[in-house]
Design an enzyme around this catalytic site. Structure first.
Site, PDB file in Angstrom:
ATOM      1  N   ALA A  39       0.865  -1.196   0.000  1.00  0.00           N
ATOM      2  CA  ALA A  39       0.000   0.000   0.000  1.00  0.00           C
ATOM      3  C   ALA A  39       0.896   1.238   0.000  1.00  0.00           C
ATOM      4  O   ALA A  39       0.760   2.138   0.823  1.00  0.00           O
ATOM      5  CB  ALA A  39      -0.967  -0.004   1.174  1.00  0.00           C
ATOM      6  N   HIS A  44       6.908   5.804   1.444  1.00  0.00           N
ATOM      7  CA  HIS A  44       7.708   4.608   1.137  1.00  0.00           C
ATOM      8  C   HIS A  44       8.726   4.912   0.029  1.00  0.00           C
ATOM      9  O   HIS A  44       9.864   4.432   0.074  1.00  0.00           O
ATOM     10  CB  HIS A  44       6.805   3.459   0.688  1.00  0.00           C
ATOM     11  N   GLN A 161       8.565   2.162  16.778  1.00  0.00           N
ATOM     12  CA  GLN A 161       9.044   1.004  16.002  1.00  0.00           C
ATOM     13  C   GLN A 161      10.511   1.172  15.627  1.00  0.00           C
ATOM     14  O   GLN A 161      11.317   0.231  15.742  1.00  0.00           O
ATOM     15  CB  GLN A 161       8.190   0.852  14.749  1.00  0.00           C
TER      16      GLN A 161
HETATM   17  O1  PAF Z   1       6.443  -0.277   9.236  1.00  0.00           O
HETATM   18  C1  PAF Z   1       6.001  -1.256   8.598  1.00  0.00           C
HETATM   19  O2  PAF Z   1       5.479  -1.142   7.481  1.00  0.00           O
HETATM   20  C2  PAF Z   1       6.078  -2.637   9.239  1.00  0.00           C
HETATM   21  O3  PAF Z   1       5.868  -2.580  10.616  1.00  0.00           O
HETATM   22  C3  PAF Z   1       7.384  -3.381   8.920  1.00  0.00           C
HETATM   23  C4  PAF Z   1       8.582  -2.648   9.487  1.00  0.00           C
HETATM   24  C5  PAF Z   1       7.539  -3.514   7.410  1.00  0.00           C
HETATM   25  C6  PAF Z   1       7.348  -4.786   9.524  1.00  0.00           C
HETATM   26  O4  PAF Z   1       6.283  -5.523   9.047  1.00  0.00           O
END
Ligand code: PAF
Length: 286
Positions: A39, A44, A161
């Site tokens: 997505a 990204h 994260q």
């Molecule tokens: O940030 C994300 O999109 C997800 O948490 C990751 C780091 C790809 C792990 O699935």
């Protein structure tokens, strides 16, 4: 380095990923990994571009990781847009897309999970999503081992994260350098997120207030106002704008421990709040 194809090569399994990385390394090329759940949006694409600043080759992974979703969360309806994702990766200059299936990542009998403390246990996302980071850390440990890249790029939008993964890589002696990339925002300040598509028109209009509240608090704390007071004001502002606030807090930017005074360290303001069915997260430095 040979010319890049306009669309990334799709690597469907670990063997093909390792063969591609091996071939690049044999050419003396550095490799960056950009882990994603698909997505894909401009945020990204910026991870890929950051990878290209640091390496000759970038491989993006697309895997909607079931173990980081609680049973009540949106795993089954998480947007899956593979063809559009490949176009986004190609336009950003990505060399390859690692797209394993669930059975490749979690084969029959899979029985190992990374256990976390430190920044994974600080009463932020972990309070509201208690199983989330174990799932993230386990899949990221696998991706880092599978790719053996020189560096891996993660968005600062998921700030907790990023800190959890950085700590894990250091603690487990994973040699890949973990790199944070700045959050990409819409013109009105809303952080790009794959989940923004869930917002109704009215919610979308109100959503930038999350970034607005963080900016206001950060500005006042930087100007010397009391941290606790500013966070209370920001919380009230969000409630007035129709958000259900999970948290909006000032934390130490590295440890994510609570912080009461600006002098006690670099501060990061982190927030999660819901508008209707959609949960938004954001963070900014002070
Ligand atoms: O940030 C994300 O999109 C997800 O948490 C990751 C780091 C790809 C792990 O699935």
């Amino acid at each position: 380095m040979s010319a890049k194809p306009s669309s990334p090569v799709v690597l469907p399994d670990v063997a093909s990923l390792r063969a591609a990385v091996r071939a690049w390394r044999a050419n003396g090329e550095r490799v960056a990994l950009a882990p994603t759940m698909g997505a894909l949006h401009a945020g990204h694409a910026s991870l890929v571009r950051e990878g290209l600043r640091r390496a000759d080759r970038v491989v993006a992974s697309i895997f909607v990781n079931p173990t980081q979703f609680a049973p009540t969360e949106d795993f089954s309806k998480y947007p899956r847009t593979f063809d559009a994702d490949l176009a986004t990766l190609g336009a950003a200059g990505c060399d390859a897309c690692f797209a394993p299936g669930v059975a490749d990542m979690y084969p029959q009998g899979f029985a190992t999970t990374v256990t976390l403390e430190g920044p994974a246990k600080v009463d932020l996302e972990d309070h509201f999503r208690p199983t989330h980071f174990a799932g993230v850390a386990t899949v990221v440990a696998k991706l880092l081992n599978q790719a053996q890249a020189d560096c891996a790029i993660f968005g600062e939008k998921d700030y907790q994260q990023l800190k959890v993964i950085t700590r894990m890589a250091r603690d487990l002696d994973i040699p890949t350098e973990i790199v944070g990339a700045p959050t990409v925002r819409e013109a009105d300040g809303l952080a790009l997120s794959s989940r923004n598509v869930y917002l109704s028109a009215d919610e979308r209009a109100r959503a930038p207030a999350l970034h607005g509240a963080l900016r206001m608090a950060a500005g006042k704390i930087a100007a010397g106002e009391v941290v606790g007071h500013e966070m209370t004001e920001a919380r009230e502002l969000l409630a007035e704008a129709g958000f259900v606030v999970d948290y909006i807090e000032a934390r130490h930017a590295e440890t994510l421990e609570r912080i009461a005074r600006r002098a006690d360290g670099p501060i990061r303001l982190l927030a999660a709040a819901r508008l209707g069915q959609t949960r938004l997260i954001d963070n900014i430095p002070v």
